[in-house]
Motif scaffolding. Structure first.
Motif, PDB file in Angstrom:
ATOM      1  N   ALA A 184     -15.117  10.857  -7.146  1.00  0.00           N
ATOM      2  CA  ALA A 184     -15.091  12.322  -7.184  1.00  0.00           C
ATOM      3  C   ALA A 184     -13.672  12.861  -7.245  1.00  0.00           C
ATOM      4  O   ALA A 184     -13.470  14.069  -7.142  1.00  0.00           O
ATOM      5  CB  ALA A 184     -15.799  12.890  -5.955  1.00  0.00           C
ATOM      6  N   SER A 185     -12.676  11.973  -7.405  1.00  0.00           N
ATOM      7  CA  SER A 185     -11.279  12.394  -7.423  1.00  0.00           C
ATOM      8  C   SER A 185     -10.543  11.727  -8.573  1.00  0.00           C
ATOM      9  O   SER A 185     -10.976  10.707  -9.112  1.00  0.00           O
ATOM     10  CB  SER A 185     -10.601  12.029  -6.100  1.00  0.00           C
ATOM     11  OG  SER A 185     -10.484  10.615  -5.987  1.00  0.00           O
ATOM     12  N   VAL A 205     -17.469  16.976  -7.162  1.00  0.00           N
ATOM     13  CA  VAL A 205     -16.105  16.536  -7.448  1.00  0.00           C
ATOM     14  C   VAL A 205     -15.160  17.233  -6.476  1.00  0.00           C
ATOM     15  O   VAL A 205     -15.535  18.206  -5.818  1.00  0.00           O
ATOM     16  CB  VAL A 205     -15.685  16.852  -8.903  1.00  0.00           C
ATOM     17  CG1 VAL A 205     -16.553  16.089  -9.908  1.00  0.00           C
ATOM     18  CG2 VAL A 205     -15.744  18.354  -9.173  1.00  0.00           C
ATOM     19  N   LYS A 206     -13.930  16.749  -6.403  1.00  0.00           N
ATOM     20  CA  LYS A 206     -12.905  17.388  -5.584  1.00  0.00           C
ATOM     21  C   LYS A 206     -12.090  18.350  -6.435  1.00  0.00           C
ATOM     22  O   LYS A 206     -11.636  17.996  -7.523  1.00  0.00           O
ATOM     23  CB  LYS A 206     -11.988  16.342  -4.946  1.00  0.00           C
ATOM     24  CG  LYS A 206     -12.652  15.525  -3.860  1.00  0.00           C
ATOM     25  CD  LYS A 206     -11.659  14.594  -3.174  1.00  0.00           C
ATOM     26  CE  LYS A 206     -12.328  13.828  -2.033  1.00  0.00           C
ATOM     27  NZ  LYS A 206     -11.382  12.926  -1.349  1.00  0.00           N
ATOM     28  N   ALA A 207     -11.892  19.553  -5.915  1.00  0.00           N
ATOM     29  CA  ALA A 207     -11.109  20.565  -6.624  1.00  0.00           C
ATOM     30  C   ALA A 207      -9.630  20.293  -6.380  1.00  0.00           C
ATOM     31  O   ALA A 207      -9.047  20.782  -5.411  1.00  0.00           O
ATOM     32  CB  ALA A 207     -11.495  21.959  -6.147  1.00  0.00           C
ATOM     33  N   GLU A 208      -9.035  19.515  -7.256  1.00  0.00           N
ATOM     34  CA  GLU A 208      -7.629  19.131  -7.082  1.00  0.00           C
ATOM     35  C   GLU A 208      -6.697  19.943  -7.983  1.00  0.00           C
ATOM     36  O   GLU A 208      -5.689  20.461  -7.526  1.00  0.00           O
ATOM     37  CB  GLU A 208      -7.473  17.637  -7.370  1.00  0.00           C
ATOM     38  CG  GLU A 208      -8.262  16.775  -6.393  1.00  0.00           C
ATOM     39  CD  GLU A 208      -8.337  15.322  -6.815  1.00  0.00           C
ATOM     40  OE1 GLU A 208      -7.966  14.458  -6.003  1.00  0.00           O
ATOM     41  OE2 GLU A 208      -8.768  15.062  -7.960  1.00  0.00           O
ATOM     42  N   GLU A 211     -10.539  24.877 -10.245  1.00  0.00           N
ATOM     43  CA  GLU A 211     -11.757  25.226  -9.519  1.00  0.00           C
ATOM     44  C   GLU A 211     -12.912  25.429 -10.497  1.00  0.00           C
ATOM     45  O   GLU A 211     -13.922  26.030 -10.155  1.00  0.00           O
ATOM     46  CB  GLU A 211     -11.539  26.476  -8.658  1.00  0.00           C
ATOM     47  CG  GLU A 211     -10.587  26.224  -7.495  1.00  0.00           C
ATOM     48  CD  GLU A 211     -10.493  27.385  -6.524  1.00  0.00           C
ATOM     49  OE1 GLU A 211     -11.263  28.365  -6.690  1.00  0.00           O
ATOM     50  OE2 GLU A 211      -9.654  27.318  -5.610  1.00  0.00           O
ATOM     51  N   HIS A 220     -11.450  13.836 -14.831  1.00  0.00           N
ATOM     52  CA  HIS A 220     -11.739  12.541 -14.223  1.00  0.00           C
ATOM     53  C   HIS A 220     -12.151  11.522 -15.294  1.00  0.00           C
ATOM     54  O   HIS A 220     -11.718  10.367 -15.274  1.00  0.00           O
ATOM     55  CB  HIS A 220     -12.853  12.686 -13.191  1.00  0.00           C
ATOM     56  CG  HIS A 220     -12.452  13.480 -11.995  1.00  0.00           C
ATOM     57  ND1 HIS A 220     -13.336  13.812 -10.984  1.00  0.00           N
ATOM     58  CD2 HIS A 220     -11.266  14.025 -11.619  1.00  0.00           C
ATOM     59  CE1 HIS A 220     -12.720  14.514 -10.060  1.00  0.00           C
ATOM     60  NE2 HIS A 220     -11.463  14.658 -10.421  1.00  0.00           N
ATOM     61  N   PRO A 270     -14.563  25.968  -3.697  1.00  0.00           N
ATOM     62  CA  PRO A 270     -14.467  24.661  -3.034  1.00  0.00           C
ATOM     63  C   PRO A 270     -14.989  24.736  -1.607  1.00  0.00           C
ATOM     64  O   PRO A 270     -14.759  25.707  -0.887  1.00  0.00           O
ATOM     65  CB  PRO A 270     -12.961  24.359  -3.071  1.00  0.00           C
ATOM     66  CG  PRO A 270     -12.446  25.139  -4.234  1.00  0.00           C
ATOM     67  CD  PRO A 270     -13.258  26.401  -4.258  1.00  0.00           C
ATOM     68  N   ALA A 274     -12.306  18.887   2.314  1.00  0.00           N
ATOM     69  CA  ALA A 274     -12.118  18.042   1.129  1.00  0.00           C
ATOM     70  C   ALA A 274     -12.123  18.844  -0.162  1.00  0.00           C
ATOM     71  O   ALA A 274     -11.887  18.283  -1.232  1.00  0.00           O
ATOM     72  CB  ALA A 274     -13.203  16.970   1.075  1.00  0.00           C
ATOM     73  N   ARG A 275     -12.385  20.164  -0.083  1.00  0.00           N
ATOM     74  CA  ARG A 275     -12.427  21.036  -1.261  1.00  0.00           C
ATOM     75  C   ARG A 275     -13.375  20.482  -2.317  1.00  0.00           C
ATOM     76  O   ARG A 275     -13.007  20.257  -3.470  1.00  0.00           O
ATOM     77  CB  ARG A 275     -11.013  21.236  -1.835  1.00  0.00           C
ATOM     78  CG  ARG A 275     -10.141  22.092  -0.954  1.00  0.00           C
ATOM     79  CD  ARG A 275      -8.747  22.273  -1.549  1.00  0.00           C
ATOM     80  NE  ARG A 275      -8.750  22.796  -2.909  1.00  0.00           N
ATOM     81  CZ  ARG A 275      -8.932  24.073  -3.246  1.00  0.00           C
ATOM     82  NH1 ARG A 275      -9.168  24.976  -2.299  1.00  0.00           N
ATOM     83  NH2 ARG A 275      -8.893  24.455  -4.517  1.00  0.00           N
ATOM     84  N   LEU A 276     -14.616  20.268  -1.910  1.00  0.00           N
ATOM     85  CA  LEU A 276     -15.628  19.750  -2.825  1.00  0.00           C
ATOM     86  C   LEU A 276     -16.184  20.870  -3.688  1.00  0.00           C
ATOM     87  O   LEU A 276     -16.504  21.954  -3.198  1.00  0.00           O
ATOM     88  CB  LEU A 276     -16.758  19.083  -2.040  1.00  0.00           C
ATOM     89  CG  LEU A 276     -16.375  17.874  -1.190  1.00  0.00           C
ATOM     90  CD1 LEU A 276     -17.598  17.337  -0.466  1.00  0.00           C
ATOM     91  CD2 LEU A 276     -15.732  16.788  -2.040  1.00  0.00           C
TER      92      LEU A 276
END
Length: 339
Positions: A184-185, A205-208, A211, A220, A270, A274-276
């Motif tokens: 997810a990252s 997923v992670k909002a890296e 958003e 990814h 998010p 973990a900002r999912l």
């Protein structure tokens, strides 16, 4: 990349296998019946989620062993086994055994990290080593090594009347090449690519760097392939919650729409430390769903999917959803059922 001119190559589905605590056998039997139905409908794969200390399948490998004896063609996967709960050596034995029983149809998906709610379960799971356990990618490396046939011990030979192997038995040739990493990252996507694994990307997923869910998932997929020896040919499977309603009754449609409506707020921003980011559930006719999927940037980057079945529906709902998926939605995406 499925476009209106390039067909979806593989269609699968994913289920959690919920059951009633007072009658767990009925729920497990329903899951097996759903997998059998999937094979009859021509699906390419059926995947099981993993749930510990909940009312969902806690041992998907055991359930897939049963499914392997009730099917003959459909690929059987896990999405995913959290390795924090597993000993890689013992898991390698279980996976290899089920792969042999299935005739080479097993596609295990795995992930790493501490078990969910670890502080509450660690004394039951690892009473003597809880603070020393390594939940890093090293756990995956160990599992892959055992599946490839690398030594698990320095002894091979006979002692008395017993003969011993220095590697996991049975050895399932090809199984290591059918391992999937559920990531997810960006870090997980890159790492899975570097290991030459296949990649599972789901509705979380992670909002890296953004958003926007589709943008994140697309990044990814591209990062995975950029680091994979096979490049753009590296296998990626996308798993969104997709609910076709072509043959649904009015009551079923209302249920599905309410399910998606209740879950929609979590997709806006998010969630948690973990900002999912969660993908919205897609509900509608197959024609409507195909249009939405073709507009999804990450979907356009893959040619195989494992659509997730909602967790809380009834068996009859899954029959309707899978039937519409195989007979309406799949063809609308250019997919053809397996013979």
């Amino acid at each position: 990349m499925p476009t209106t001119s390039e067909p979806l190559r593989k269609l699968g589905f994913l289920t959690i296998g919920l059951f009633d605590e007072a009658d767990p056998g009925r729920g497990h039997e329903s899951t097996l019946a759903v997998i059998e139905l999937g094979e009859r409908l021509g699906f390419d794969s059926a995947w099981l989620r993993h749930r510990h200390l909940q009312y969902g399948i806690s041992s998907p490998v055991a359930v897939l062993a049963a499914a392997s004896q009730r099917t003959s063609r459909i690929q059987l996967g896990t999405a995913v086994i959290p390795l924090g709960w597993e000993n890689p050596l013992r898991l390698a034995e279980d996976l290899a055994t089920v792969d042999i029983l299935s005739g080479g149809r097993l596609h295990p998906g795995i992930s790493v990290g501490p078990p969910m709610r670890y502080e509450r379960v660690k004394q039951a799971l690892y009473p003597d080593t809880a603070d020393a356990e390594d939940f890093s990618y090293e756990r995956v490396r160990r599992l892959l090594a055992f599946l490839r046939g690398e030594p698990a011990t320095d002894f091979r030979g006979t002692e008395g009347v017993e003969t011993f192997s220095d590697r996991v038995q049975p050895h399932a040739a090809g199984l290591a090449g059918r391992m999937w990493y559920g990531g997810a990252s960006l870090r997980s996507a890159r790492w899975a690519g570097e290991q030459g694994m296949n990649f599972l990307t789901s509705s979380v997923v992670k909002a890296e760097e953004s958003e926007d869910f589709a943008e994140i998932q697309l990044s990814h997929i591209r990062a995975f392939r950029a680091h994979h020896p096979d490049g753009d040919r590296a296998r990626v499977s996308q798993g969104l919650v997709v609910i076709p309603t072509d043959s649904a009754s009015p009551e079923q449609r209302a249920k599905y729409e309410e399910y998606a409506r209740q879950r929609l707020p979590r997709t806006a921003t998010p969630q948690g430390p973990a900002r999912l980011m969660f993908a919205p559930d897609l509900v509608g006719s197959s024609a409507e769903l195909a249009e939405q999927l073709y507009a999804h940037a990450a979907f356009r980057e893959v040619d195989e999917v494992a659509f997730a079945l909602p967790f809380t529906f009834d068996h009859e709902d899954y029959v309707q959803i899978l039937t519409d998926m195989a007979t309406k939605l799949g063809p609308a995406l250019g997919w053809q059922p397996a013979a």
